[in-house]
Design a protein around this motif. Structure first.
Motif, PDB file in Angstrom:
ATOM      1  N   GLY A  22       0.808  -1.208   0.000  1.00 60.15           N
ATOM      2  CA  GLY A  22       0.000   0.000   0.000  1.00 60.15           C
ATOM      3  C   GLY A  22       0.844   1.262   0.000  1.00 60.15           C
ATOM      4  N   LEU A  23       1.896   1.250   0.812  1.00 59.75           N
ATOM      5  CA  LEU A  23       2.786   2.415   0.871  1.00 59.75           C
ATOM      6  C   LEU A  23       3.598   2.550  -0.411  1.00 59.75           C
ATOM      7  N   SER A  24       3.975   1.417  -1.010  1.00 54.92           N
ATOM      8  CA  SER A  24       4.738   1.484  -2.262  1.00 54.92           C
ATOM      9  C   SER A  24       3.890   2.078  -3.375  1.00 54.92           C
ATOM     10  N   GLU A  27       3.938   5.819  -3.097  1.00 56.95           N
ATOM     11  CA  GLU A  27       5.229   6.399  -3.466  1.00 56.95           C
ATOM     12  C   GLU A  27       5.471   6.441  -4.972  1.00 56.95           C
ATOM     13  N   VAL A  28       4.702   5.728  -5.778  1.00 59.44           N
ATOM     14  CA  VAL A  28       4.951   5.759  -7.228  1.00 59.44           C
ATOM     15  C   VAL A  28       4.403   7.026  -7.877  1.00 59.44           C
ATOM     16  N   HIS A  33       4.673  11.418 -12.725  1.00 64.05           N
ATOM     17  CA  HIS A  33       3.591  10.434 -12.823  1.00 64.05           C
ATOM     18  C   HIS A  33       2.459  10.833 -11.859  1.00 64.05           C
ATOM     19  N   PRO A  34       1.783  11.951 -12.133  1.00 65.51           N
ATOM     20  CA  PRO A  34       0.748  12.415 -11.204  1.00 65.51           C
ATOM     21  C   PRO A  34      -0.540  11.610 -11.280  1.00 65.51           C
ATOM     22  N   CYS A  45       5.013  -1.126  -9.461  1.00 69.52           N
ATOM     23  CA  CYS A  45       5.142  -1.715  -8.122  1.00 69.52           C
ATOM     24  C   CYS A  45       5.468  -3.209  -8.153  1.00 69.52           C
ATOM     25  N   GLY A  46       5.463  -3.810  -9.331  1.00 74.30           N
ATOM     26  CA  GLY A  46       5.770  -5.225  -9.428  1.00 74.30           C
ATOM     27  C   GLY A  46       4.700  -6.129  -8.855  1.00 74.30           C
TER      28      GLY A  46
END
Length: 259
Positions: A22-24, A27-28, A33-34, A45-46
């Protein structure tokens, strides 16, 4: 000496994969990349598109994300996370009066920054009306080698930390002056370590200069860096260092027993 921004050691049994994912996802999203689709988030995120979509919908339900049904973007509620740090952490509050002291002594914008993995994060600032828009906003994240604050921290950490850090970086130029040669940058970090302060000129923005010193607490643990960012104008490097560096060094020494 402490390792800033390195992350705490974690027993595998205590790791919560869902929280990490969720945190990753949060962060993207950045200036480049808005707004992203679930497919784009999954790729960055893989994870599978289905998993990414479920996380995005959950974040949207909680108010941290907005969506038009196809694209997703961060909602204003996300600012609560950063504001919670600024209001609860001791360091931003402790350094603020000293930043005012630097500004009074130099007439320039002063910052406190910490290292968060590969980036410098600015956690406190002070400024003059003349240069109110100079430098970084609170929470700004910049690749460490592009700033005087980052170089000061990397230098103070020592080569056992800075060499592996540098090895994993992908260096790209932001100006025609940006250093992207790792050997040159390694020498610059070593020079910073030897003299105990850092200078960065036109690495991130043309005609801007930064000067910084490492910031330690009363137990000699490295906390971050104290810095000034300013327009270069027609002031030479030598004159700028002579004008700014003593104020930074004196202020960092005065702060040390209080941190």
């Amino acid at each position: 000496m402490a390792t800033p921004g390195g992350g705490a050691e974690l027993d595998r049994r205590d790791w919560i994969a869902g929280l990490e994912k969720g945190l990753s996802i949060i962060e993207v999203f950045d200036a480049e990349h808005p707004r992203l689709t679930a497919t784009q988030v999954a790729a960055r995120c893989g994870m599978t598109r289905t998993a990414a979509r479920r996380h995005l919908l959950t974040l949207a339900h909680m108010g941290y994300m907005d969506t038009d049904g196809k694209l997703y973007w961060l909602a204003p509620r996300i600012l609560r996370l950063g504001q919670a740090y600024l209001e609860s952490a001791r360091l931003p509050r402790a350094v603020q009066p000293y930043l005012q002291r630097v500004t009074a002594g130099t007439g320039e914008t002063a910052f406190a920054a910490v290292l968060a993995r590969d980036e410098v994060v600015y956690i406190a600032r002070s400024g003059t009306h003349r240069h109110f828009n100079t430098g970084y906003m609170l929470g700004s994240r910049v690749q460490a080698h592009l700033t005087a604050a980052g170089l000061a921290i990397l230098g103070a950490m020592g080569s056992a930390f800075s060499d592996p850090w540098l090895q994993r970086q992908i260096l790209r130029p932001f100006t025609s002056h940006s250093v992207i040669d790792k050997d040159v940058l390694r020498q610059s970090i070593a020079h910073t370590r030897e003299r105990g302060w850092a200078i960065s000129e036109q690495q991130l923005e043309v005609n801007f200069r930064g000067i910084a010193v490492p910031l330690y607490d009363h137990n000699d643990a490295l906390l971050g860096a104290l810095s000034v960012t300013m327009p270069m104008n027609n002031e030479s490097t030598e004159v700028a260092v002579k004008r700014i560096l003593p104020v930074l060094q004196d202020t960092a020494r005065a702060m040390r027993p209080m941190l």
